[in-house]
Enzyme design. Sequence first.
Site, PDB file in Angstrom:
ATOM      1  N   ASP A   1       0.826  -1.198   0.000  1.00  5.19           N
ATOM      2  CA  ASP A   1       0.000   0.000   0.000  1.00  5.19           C
ATOM      3  C   ASP A   1       0.867   1.257   0.000  1.00  5.19           C
ATOM      4  O   ASP A   1       0.523   2.266  -0.622  1.00  5.19           O
ATOM      5  CB  ASP A   1      -0.924  -0.018   1.219  1.00  5.19           C
ATOM      6  CG  ASP A   1      -2.123   0.913   1.062  1.00  5.19           C
ATOM      7  OD1 ASP A   1      -2.638   1.017  -0.070  1.00  5.19           O
ATOM      8  OD2 ASP A   1      -2.533   1.517   2.045  1.00  5.19           O
TER       9      ASP A   1
ATOM     10  N   CYS B   1     -10.794   4.228  -5.531  1.00 10.43           N
ATOM     11  CA  CYS B   1      -9.921   4.052  -4.366  1.00 10.43           C
ATOM     12  C   CYS B   1     -10.474   4.798  -3.164  1.00 10.43           C
ATOM     13  O   CYS B   1     -10.463   4.281  -2.043  1.00 10.43           O
ATOM     14  CB  CYS B   1      -8.510   4.520  -4.696  1.00 10.43           C
ATOM     15  SG  CYS B   1      -7.329   4.225  -3.359  1.00 10.43           S
TER      16      CYS B   1
ATOM     17  N   TYR C   1     -12.854   2.232  -0.475  1.00  6.17           N
ATOM     18  CA  TYR C   1     -12.237   2.158   0.856  1.00  6.17           C
ATOM     19  C   TYR C   1     -13.177   2.702   1.920  1.00  6.17           C
ATOM     20  O   TYR C   1     -13.244   2.168   3.038  1.00  6.17           O
ATOM     21  CB  TYR C   1     -10.920   2.928   0.873  1.00  6.17           C
ATOM     22  CG  TYR C   1      -9.711   2.050   0.675  1.00  6.17           C
ATOM     23  CD1 TYR C   1      -8.798   1.847   1.705  1.00  6.17           C
ATOM     24  CD2 TYR C   1      -9.476   1.399  -0.533  1.00  6.17           C
ATOM     25  CE1 TYR C   1      -7.690   1.033   1.542  1.00  6.17           C
ATOM     26  CE2 TYR C   1      -8.382   0.591  -0.725  1.00  6.17           C
ATOM     27  CZ  TYR C   1      -7.479   0.406   0.319  1.00  6.17           C
ATOM     28  OH  TYR C   1      -6.392  -0.407   0.146  1.00  6.17           O
TER      29      TYR C   1
ATOM     30  N   TYR D   1     -10.378   4.847   7.707  1.00  3.19           N
ATOM     31  CA  TYR D   1     -11.250   4.805   6.532  1.00  3.19           C
ATOM     32  C   TYR D   1     -12.737   4.883   6.873  1.00  3.19           C
ATOM     33  O   TYR D   1     -13.558   5.088   5.975  1.00  3.19           O
ATOM     34  CB  TYR D   1     -10.932   3.563   5.703  1.00  3.19           C
ATOM     35  CG  TYR D   1      -9.550   3.672   5.116  1.00  3.19           C
ATOM     36  CD1 TYR D   1      -9.269   4.618   4.137  1.00  3.19           C
ATOM     37  CD2 TYR D   1      -8.511   2.874   5.573  1.00  3.19           C
ATOM     38  CE1 TYR D   1      -7.997   4.750   3.619  1.00  3.19           C
ATOM     39  CE2 TYR D   1      -7.231   2.997   5.051  1.00  3.19           C
ATOM     40  CZ  TYR D   1      -6.984   3.937   4.083  1.00  3.19           C
ATOM     41  OH  TYR D   1      -5.712   4.081   3.572  1.00  3.19           O
TER      42      TYR D   1
ATOM     43  N   GLU E   1      -9.003  -2.601  -7.481  1.00  2.46           N
ATOM     44  CA  GLU E   1      -9.182  -2.615  -6.033  1.00  2.46           C
ATOM     45  C   GLU E   1      -9.365  -4.053  -5.543  1.00  2.46           C
ATOM     46  O   GLU E   1      -8.764  -4.466  -4.541  1.00  2.46           O
ATOM     47  CB  GLU E   1     -10.388  -1.754  -5.631  1.00  2.46           C
ATOM     48  CG  GLU E   1     -10.159  -0.263  -5.746  1.00  2.46           C
ATOM     49  CD  GLU E   1      -9.089   0.236  -4.802  1.00  2.46           C
ATOM     50  OE1 GLU E   1      -9.086  -0.180  -3.631  1.00  2.46           O
ATOM     51  OE2 GLU E   1      -8.253   1.042  -5.245  1.00  2.46           O
TER      52      GLU E   1
END
Length: 222
Positions: A44, A135, A139, A163, A205
């Site tokens: 990440d 993204c 998330y 998140y 993703e």
Amino acid sequence: MAFSTDAWQRNARLIDTIQEMDFNRALSAGTLERDVFKYYVIQDSLYLAGYARALAAAGVKAPDSEAMLTFTGSAQEAIQVERALHASYFEKFGIDPAQVQAAEPSPTCLAYTSYMLGLAETAGYAELVAAILPCFWVYWEVGKRIDAEAGPDNPYRAWIDTYADESFGEAVQAVIRHVDRAAEAAGPDTVAAMHHAFMRSTQYEWMFWDAAWRREDWPVKP
């Protein structure tokens, strides 16, 4: 119908699949193996370096100052917030920063960042921001669901809180508004390209979490 609503509905089955992935279910339960999460955090970090550049490029291409501020600000925040989050996990899980510096992107990480940066170089603003949106949005949705299910002692609570946080949700909503405005000003061909970009990034993703679950590596090495 707003572009974002249409795009989400078109990709609803894929997004539901992401919510039910082994990685995310184990993260929610707090049973995700440490080595799997360590792999994920390192990859990440590599991904976010490319993603921040794509956000900055969207700011450069933006048609007005509001959009410019949103995307350049998001690029800066992506680096700052994620650095802090990752640093805490590097310490907690015994990850040497030198190990991160020496790490190579997985095939999926390299493909995703290369796709995003390719659009930053060759695509217009509307197509690029449509690719950037999943993204953020995916998330946030994953984070909210896991937050509702995970206990306070979940070892990955810092990730969950990042998140599921209201401020992150506000950032997501701002990007959605700019993507919808871009679609409203675009012709049919551009809107079609936006839908394709949104779909492709959503697929990436899924692939990114799957790669972490499998600890994906290059199948052939020199």
